[in-house]
Design a protein around this motif. Structure first.
Motif: not given
Length: 350
Positions: A276-285
């Motif tokens: 599973m690959k996670v792509r996001t425009n959020q700054p963190g997690m």
């Protein structure tokens, strides 16, 4: 693409709706309009066997309390707000202290308990549901009304996409996420100890004994928090590092993305071959390894236990309400909150 809808009777006075979206590859995602809760994501292993890769309750009634936030939309603010209060200019806002002295995941009546208005859609390449909700001024103690739109969609590339959009006519803190617990082994047949994880991050937030950020950002070098090269989650779960022990044996920490890679996070399960690959425009997690998962609950696949799933809560940081140097979460009247997180599923062959 195929989209189905069925009623779920949980409470006498109302029904929930369960949506099932399926693509041509057989990948299937199920979710409720109650709490935007994801109950299943079924993807194939390297032998083509379809299995569920998120944790879900055996009984829908357990979502009425959902103390572990399984699969739910989280807001207005995902994470912990120190002292259950914050200040905007000279005005102090007090929130519900639902996690010791602190405020967690929007409070006991957060978005995970909202019955969202749902509009399904379908075309050749994508199908899903658009959820909308108006959070009134003062709801759960937060200032300003917030108009929300969250879209769940599945495409033919085995990508499950969550789009978040919001606006308000007052300044208010807002950072939304989804609290799905992933287990790529399928049907929760194993714990996540041997899940391999890669995170595009060189720093993380130090936590105190209440799991509140101290204000310090620590470098990951030479620690169990260095996921710039993939490593097993087992290393942190079994670590004697103070920060892993504070979290209850594992991770419950905010990682700031370096934004050097297209995929902010990559998770692999060697045995099944699922990736599973996670792509996001959020700054963190926040990565949470279910260190405090309630073991009394019955899941669809069997009894609940610690370290049975990993949450990848892409978001801003509520620590920014009290500390400097953290990604901001304040939404101002002239702005539109617009975030996206993509969960892309692939197979790694031997």
């Amino acid at each position: 693409m195929n989209l189905k809808l069925q009623d779920v009777q949980v409470e006498k006075e109302r029904k929930w709706k369960l949506f099932t979206v399926t693509n041509e590859n057989g990948m299937e995602v199920k979710f409720l309009n109650f709490g935007g809760i994801i109950t299943e994501i079924c993807v194939p292993d390297r032998k083509g066997k379809l299995e569920n890769v998120v944790l879900s309750y055996k009984n829908y009634e357990d979502y009425l309390t959902n103390e572990d936030f399984l699969g739910a939309l989280i807001g207005r603010v995902a994470g912990r707000i120190k002292g259950a209060a914050f200040q905007i200019d000279d005005e102090r806002y007090a929130l519900e202290a639902n996690d010791g002295n602190h405020h967690l995941h929007g409070g006991s009546n957060g978005f995970h308990h909202v019955l969202w208005k749902a509009e399904p859609f379908k075309n050749k390449e994508t199908a899903g549901v658009e959820f909308t909700y108006l959070s009134e001024d003062g709801e759960s103690g937060y200032p300003g009304p917030v108009e929300l739109k969250v879209t769940y969609s599945l495409n033919e590339e085995n990508q499950f996409i969550i789009d978040y959009e919001a606006k308000s006519d007052q300044s208010t803190p807002l950072t939304l996420t989804n609290h799905a617990y992933f287990n790529l082994a399928g049907n929760a047949k194993n714990t996540i100890h041997h899940h391999q994880v890669n995170i595009d991050s060189s720093s993380f937030a130090e936590l105190d004994e209440d799991l509140i950020p101290t204000g310090k950002l620590l470098e990951v070098d030479d620690t169990p928090f260095d996921f710039r090269k993939e490593r097993d989650l087992r290393e942190g779960i079994e670590s004697s590092s103070h920060q892993n022990l504070v979290a209850g044996g594992g991770y419950d920490h905010y990682f700031i993305f370096a934004q050097q890679q297209q995929d902010a996070v990559v998770v692999k399960d060697r045995q099944s071959g699922r990736v599973m690959k996670v792509r996001t425009n959020q700054p963190g997690m926040v990565m949470y390894t279910s260190n405090n998962l309630n073991e009394a609950h019955h899941l669809a696949e069997g009894k609940s236990q610690k370290h049975l799933g990993v949450c990848l809560e892409t978001q801003g940081s509520p620590a920014s309400l009290h500390e400097q140097g953290f990604p901001e979460i304040m939404l101002n009247p002239e702005e539109v909150y617009k975030k996206q997180t993509v969960f892309a599923f692939e197979i790694e062959n031997l």
